[in-house]
Structure formats: C-alpha cells, structure tokens
Design an enzyme around this catalytic site. Structure first.
Site, PDB file in Angstrom:
ATOM      1  N   ASP A 163      -2.521  -4.576  -5.647  1.00 27.47           N
ATOM      2  CA  ASP A 163      -1.615  -5.488  -4.139  1.00 27.47           C
ATOM      3  C   ASP A 163      -1.501  -3.881  -2.614  1.00 27.47           C
ATOM      4  O   ASP A 163      -0.474  -2.878  -2.739  1.00 27.47           O
ATOM      5  CB  ASP A 163      -0.330  -5.364  -4.933  1.00 27.47           C
ATOM      6  CG  ASP A 163       1.093  -6.415  -3.046  1.00 27.47           C
ATOM      7  OD1 ASP A 163       0.324  -6.002  -2.589  1.00 27.47           O
ATOM      8  OD2 ASP A 163       1.638  -6.111  -3.679  1.00 27.47           O
ATOM      9  N   ILE A 164      -2.009  -4.146  -2.079  1.00 26.25           N
ATOM     10  CA  ILE A 164      -2.064  -3.051  -0.548  1.00 26.25           C
ATOM     11  C   ILE A 164      -0.613  -3.751   0.180  1.00 26.25           C
ATOM     12  O   ILE A 164      -0.810  -4.599   0.853  1.00 26.25           O
ATOM     13  CB  ILE A 164      -3.869  -2.794   0.112  1.00 26.25           C
ATOM     14  CG1 ILE A 164      -4.235  -2.851  -1.461  1.00 26.25           C
ATOM     15  CG2 ILE A 164      -3.440  -2.071   0.788  1.00 26.25           C
ATOM     16  CD1 ILE A 164      -5.018  -1.698  -1.722  1.00 26.25           C
ATOM     17  N   GLY A 165      -0.013  -2.397   0.411  1.00 23.32           N
ATOM     18  CA  GLY A 165       1.044  -3.424   1.351  1.00 23.32           C
ATOM     19  C   GLY A 165       1.096  -2.154   1.955  1.00 23.32           C
ATOM     20  O   GLY A 165       0.293  -1.186   2.449  1.00 23.32           O
ATOM     21  N   ASN A 166       2.254  -1.843   2.998  1.00 22.50           N
ATOM     22  CA  ASN A 166       2.722  -0.969   4.466  1.00 22.50           C
ATOM     23  C   ASN A 166       2.541   0.899   4.034  1.00 22.50           C
ATOM     24  O   ASN A 166       2.200   1.306   4.934  1.00 22.50           O
ATOM     25  CB  ASN A 166       3.283  -1.221   5.034  1.00 22.50           C
ATOM     26  CG  ASN A 166       2.275  -2.887   5.991  1.00 22.50           C
ATOM     27  OD1 ASN A 166       1.811  -2.637   6.347  1.00 22.50           O
ATOM     28  ND2 ASN A 166       3.567  -3.869   5.672  1.00 22.50           N
TER      29      ASN A 166
ATOM     30  N   ASN B 230       2.728   1.832   0.032  1.00 25.61           N
ATOM     31  CA  ASN B 230       2.244   1.626  -0.644  1.00 25.61           C
ATOM     32  C   ASN B 230       0.588   0.834  -1.190  1.00 25.61           C
ATOM     33  O   ASN B 230       1.155  -0.333  -1.026  1.00 25.61           O
ATOM     34  CB  ASN B 230       3.011   2.018  -2.003  1.00 25.61           C
ATOM     35  CG  ASN B 230       3.980   3.284  -1.898  1.00 25.61           C
ATOM     36  OD1 ASN B 230       3.759   4.136  -1.543  1.00 25.61           O
ATOM     37  ND2 ASN B 230       5.425   2.384  -2.498  1.00 25.61           N
TER      38      ASN B 230
ATOM     39  N   ASP C 129       1.235 -10.889   0.398  1.00 23.14           N
ATOM     40  CA  ASP C 129       1.912 -10.280  -0.700  1.00 23.14           C
ATOM     41  C   ASP C 129       3.057 -11.586  -0.569  1.00 23.14           C
ATOM     42  O   ASP C 129       3.599 -12.481  -2.289  1.00 23.14           O
ATOM     43  CB  ASP C 129       2.742  -9.045  -0.803  1.00 23.14           C
ATOM     44  CG  ASP C 129       3.984  -8.768   0.353  1.00 23.14           C
ATOM     45  OD1 ASP C 129       3.129  -9.960   1.512  1.00 23.14           O
ATOM     46  OD2 ASP C 129       4.419  -7.678   0.836  1.00 23.14           O
ATOM     47  N   ARG C 130       3.845 -11.809   0.022  1.00 20.05           N
ATOM     48  CA  ARG C 130       5.218 -13.544  -0.011  1.00 20.05           C
ATOM     49  C   ARG C 130       4.272 -15.237  -0.356  1.00 20.05           C
ATOM     50  O   ARG C 130       4.862 -15.315  -1.156  1.00 20.05           O
ATOM     51  CB  ARG C 130       5.221 -13.364   1.786  1.00 20.05           C
ATOM     52  CG  ARG C 130       6.442 -12.595   2.249  1.00 20.05           C
ATOM     53  CD  ARG C 130       6.257 -12.324   3.246  1.00 20.05           C
ATOM     54  NE  ARG C 130       6.923 -13.098   4.277  1.00 20.05           N
ATOM     55  CZ  ARG C 130       7.740 -14.049   5.401  1.00 20.05           C
ATOM     56  NH1 ARG C 130       7.136 -12.725   6.202  1.00 20.05           N
ATOM     57  NH2 ARG C 130       8.504 -14.589   5.443  1.00 20.05           N
TER      58      ARG C 130
ATOM     59  N   SER D 292       9.809  -2.424   0.580  1.00 22.71           N
ATOM     60  CA  SER D 292      10.084  -0.395   1.441  1.00 22.71           C
ATOM     61  C   SER D 292      10.618  -2.035   2.614  1.00 22.71           C
ATOM     62  O   SER D 292      11.926  -1.549   4.019  1.00 22.71           O
ATOM     63  CB  SER D 292       9.183  -0.254   2.533  1.00 22.71           C
ATOM     64  OG  SER D 292       7.918  -1.057   1.729  1.00 22.71           O
TER      65      SER D 292
END
Lengths: 213, 213
Positions: free
Chosen positions: B12-15, B17, B81-82, B99
């Site tokens: 799961d690539i976020g902004n 991590n 992700d949502r 975050s």
C-alpha cells in the site's frame, strides 16, 4: 495624567504577519518583509512572536501593552492576541480565525480555557507542500452535501468539522459565539446569531491605551 | 484458473510511507528509504502516489489491483487506499486515521462522498515547522475538560473537533462508524460501538487477489 490621542499607532505581531493599525487603517505586512525599526512614531503593541521580543524590547518607541490585559485564567501560555481578543468579555466563546484558529471560553468573566486548531491558510499551504497533486477547492459546500471530489473534501472537511465542534461547545457551555479574524465570514452562515468584529483586538488595545496612558 | 496462495506479498503505497504486507507481517518504510526494485517476488499493490506510478508500472512483478475494487460512486479522484478500505462495505462511515484522516460514507452499497482532514502526525509536523515554540501535548484530555495550556489546546482541538464532526455525521446519516489507521485507537473511547480493524485494506486486497488471480 490622561492624554487625548489625536493619532494612535498599534501593532499586533503574529507568527505570520505584522498587523499595523494607524487611526482605523490596517496594514498587514508579512513578517519576512517587516522591520520594526522603520516605524519611528510611538506605537503600542502586542506580540506572540518570541523571535521579535528582543528587537521590540530594545526600541524605545515600541510599548508592549500585553500586561494591561489582565485575564482571570489558569491557562498557561495564553498568547497576547488571545488575551486582547477576550479582554472585557464577560460571557462568550471567542473564535479567532487567522492562520491558526483559536477558541477561548469566557464564563462570568473567567477564562475557562481554550483550543488551537489549524487555520485555513495553514492547511492549504501544508497540503500543497506535502501532497502537491491535491488541491484545495474554492467553493464552500453546504453541510447538507457530502463532497464528491478531493478539493471539496478538504475545504468541506475544514469548515464542517469546525462547525460541528463549535455547535457542541455552544451547547455544552451555553454561551454565545464571537468571531474575529479573516476567515470568520464564511462561518457566519452557520451561526446567524453569532457576533463578528473584525477589529476586536485593536479596539481592545485602544481601550487599554486610553485607560492607561 | 484460481491459484492457492501459500505466500502473498502486498503493498500500500501512500504519500508518506510504503506499507509492505507479507503473510500477515507488516513492514512500514518511509518513501525516502523505499525502492520498489528491491522487491523481487510477485507483489500486488495499490498506490495513491503519482510520483511512483511510472516506476511501479515498469516493474513486471508489481501488479496494480486498484481496478478490481469497483466502487459505486460519483466521487472523482477517490484514492486507491480509500477504495480498498470501503470495498465490500454496504453501510457505514469509514474513517482512516493516517497521516491524513479520510472519511467515506457508504449507504446501501453506494459511496455518498467523503472528507479529507489533516492527520495528527501532519499537524504535529506542520506546527513544529511553522511555530517552533509551540509543542504538541502527549496526554489526550477528556472532552469534559477545557485545555489549560497550548500543548493540550492543540491535541484536544484535534481530537474533540473530530469527535464532534463524526458524531454529527453518525447522527445525520444513521450509520455505524468503522475505524482503521494508526491513530484510530485514541478515538474508540468516544465511540464504544464503533468497529476497528487495523488491517482492513490488506484484508480487502487479499480478497481481491484470491477472487481474481
């Protein structure tokens, strides 16, 4: 002996801007462009900015009036701007919507405490820095509408979260809302009974100067 | 033909991590330390980060599964992700406290829209950058107490504003609350009937992989 001020200069030094008030005219200067030394007349001020403390203390024409705004409170580190905004308020919740949003609760002349939230301009700036591909919307939505895109989701989130919180505080403490600060106007549609005074800090500073100088 | 996955890698690539999930074990890597090329096994992923899109697309072992999470919505730009968090949720308000805090409303299998708020870690970081002399407190206060210092004023402001907002949304839409994300645990004391699932995104990713590969 009490003087009659034919001309009055006031300053409210924040963390982002210096607000200079000269006889009803307000000038807002970014702190990075602001040099206190350039002001030569007598000027009464408050400051929440510790970086400026030494400079302002060293200038004889700059007169700090924070200590005259005596507030009955147990709150530690209540900023000078918050003191001046609630000075003289017997009952009410004062919301100052600047780069931060501060909320202070006054009951029977006693300060019950308060809250600090991120202001709209901080939010916009921080989101731009951290998530450059996300934009803040421009149109404020009614709280009946659930946002349908991320721009609205950010702006609506900011406003409607604050509306919910203030409604709860209003109900819990049974107090009237008083708004000041640039982003307040957008809130008044949700609180038609609330009072708005753009210049409350300067008006209270004038009271203090007239009573003490 | 459906395979049986004895071993499954998910990302799961976020902004902020990259979260790497390998058979129930979660590794969280700061994006600045993360190189997708170092992962050699087949890995199913979602990403909200457009900066990583080109790299991830070019790697044959990285398989984007976002398109399998079909959501009935009019919302534009709903992050992967949502989508994964609400995938399969018929009725409820899903709050992902990372975050950023995202809030998504599902009614009868339809996504009504949502909100994006600043998360706690963004708030702390941004306040530290902008007002270095202000600290975030560590102790969360009851919502019966009005904060008596600026540290508590910041933390209480964050939590209790969100509590008020979620209570309003809960009441307005008559829906149950579902929490996920690291900062959720602090909220459960206010919403004893809410559900919390730390791994909802990965659990839904596993469902999708098992159904489609």
């Amino acid at each position: 002996m009490r003087k009659f001020f034919t001309s009055l200069s006031l300053a409210d030094i924040g963390n982002t801007n210096a607000k200079i008030w000269r006889d009803g005219k307000l000038e807002i200067v970014s702190l990075s462009d602001f040099s206190a030394e350039k002001i030569r007349e007598q000027i009464f001020y408050i400051s929440v900015n510790p970086k400026f403390a030494k400079v302002l203390n060293s200038l004889q024409n700059w007169i700090d009036i924070e200590s005259f705004a005596e507030i009955d409170t147990n709150y530690k580190t209540l900023g000078a701007d918050r003191k001046l905004a609630i000075f003289g308020l017997e009952n009410g919740i004062l919301i100052d919507m600047g780069s931060a949003v501060t909320i202070d609760i006054m009951k029977n002349g006693k300060h019950l405490g308060g809250y600090i939230l991120f202001g709209k301009s901080y939010l916009i700036q921080s989101f731009k820095e951290k998530i450059p591909h996300l934009n803040f919307g421009k149109n404020q939505l009614s709280d009946e509408v659930v946002p349908q895109n991320s721009e609205d989701a950010l702006l609506s989130g900011f406003y409607h979260q604050l509306v919910s919180f203030l409604r709860d505080l209003e109900k819990k403490h049974k107090l009237k809302l008083f708004f000041t600060g640039g982003d307040s106007l957008d809130m008044l549609q949700y609180f038609p009974k609330a009072k708005f005074n753009k210049n409350i800090i300067f008006e209270n500073m004038i009271k203090i100067v007239e009573q003490n100088y």
